[in-house]
Scaffold this active site. Structure first.
Site, short mmCIF file in Angstrom:
data_model
loop_
_atom_site.label_atom_id
_atom_site.label_comp_id
_atom_site.label_asym_id
_atom_site.label_seq_id
_atom_site.Cartn_x
_atom_site.Cartn_y
_atom_site.Cartn_z
N SER A 1 0.86 -1.18 0.00
CA SER A 1 0.00 0.00 0.00
C SER A 1 0.89 1.23 0.00
CB SER A 1 -0.88 0.00 1.26
OG SER A 1 -1.52 1.26 1.44
N TYR B 1 -1.99 0.38 10.67
CA TYR B 1 -1.96 -0.13 9.30
C TYR B 1 -0.66 0.28 8.61
CZ TYR B 1 -3.61 -0.94 4.50
OH TYR B 1 -3.75 -1.37 3.20
#
Length: 258
Positions: free
Chosen positions: A143, A156
């Protein structure tokens, strides 16, 4: 004289987290490219339905229910293969958007186990099979969170940074072996579940993530990117490919229309 790489039709592509979103879209794209796709995820009904869809369309697909955080189950899964051509590490996800001061340690732990240890487990288990193929590819779907921080995302972000480092280090450690390591780092992708899962099913909070953004990326956009990278000639390694929608300049700079 160099030996020609096996055709896609004779090669297996394992996709984790294939029950929805990017994983399901990637499985479809690789099947269309001629790979024999093996769909793994915890939701048996979802991957079996997708395998049936792909088979009905004339492709080769099989479903294998699997939790990548269960190392014994992953090791058992790996025994089913002599060789594997492609491994797409897609399983993972985000939980919560709380600041560091109040973040839930259980959420952090779950994100680390699914995004990082899950990737580690199945990569370790299948690496000998990828080697044995003579032309293997490991894809890590990380990501943009793995490359830059943002407020409310520390858990995250930490997990995706770790996943990025795993890919980068593996590439260094296996250089000279017939296995590529590709990292695809998507930015804002609107799927049916990512934001909804992150916010515990709160549809209002999930909708705000994409509010005013005319065209966030779709799962198909990311799947096309993954398939493109995987299908480059064997000597071409796409080390890192960051893909964002045009409206997103960074993790925290997004154009939103009124």
């Amino acid at each position: 004289m160099a030996t020609a790489a096996p055709s896609a039709a004779s090669r297996i592509a394992v996709v984790t987290g294939a029950s929805s979103g990017i994983g399901a879209a990637t499985a479809r794209r690789l099947a269309e490219a001629g790979y024999r796709v093996v769909l793994t995820a915890r939701r048996k009904d979802r991957i079996e339905a997708l395998a049936e869809e792909l088979t009905a369309a004339g492709h080769s697909a099989a479903a294998y229910p699997l939790d990548v955080t269960d190392r014994a189950a992953v090791d058992e899964f790996a025994t089913a293969f002599k060789t594997v051509g492609v491994l797409v590490n897609n399983a993972g996800g985000a939980l919560g958007a709380d600041p560091v001061a109040t973040g839930d340690p259980d959420d952090w732990r779950t994100m680390y186990e699914t995004n990082v240890l899950g990737t580690l487990n199945i990569t370790q288990a299948l690496l000998p099979k990828l080697d044995a193929s003579g032309d293997g590819t490991v894809v890590v779907v990380s990501s943009t969170a793995g490359h830059a921080t943002y407020e409310g995302g520390a858990g995250y972000v930490a997990a995706k940074h770790a996943e990025h480092v795993l890919a980068e280090t593996l590439r260094l450690e296996i250089v000279g072996r017939p296995v590529r390591v590709i990292e695809i780092a998507p930015g804002m992708v609107k799927t049916e579940e990512f934001a909804l899962t992150r916010f515990g099913g709160d549809t209002e909070k999930a909708a705000k993530v994409y509010q005013g953004v005319a065209e966030p990326l779709t799962a198909d956009d990311v799947a096309d990117t993954i398939a493109w990278a995987v299908t480059r000639p064997p000597h071409v390694n796409i080390d890192l490919l960051v893909v964002r929608p045009r409206a997103q300049a960074s993790n925290s700079k997004v154009h939103r229309e009124a």
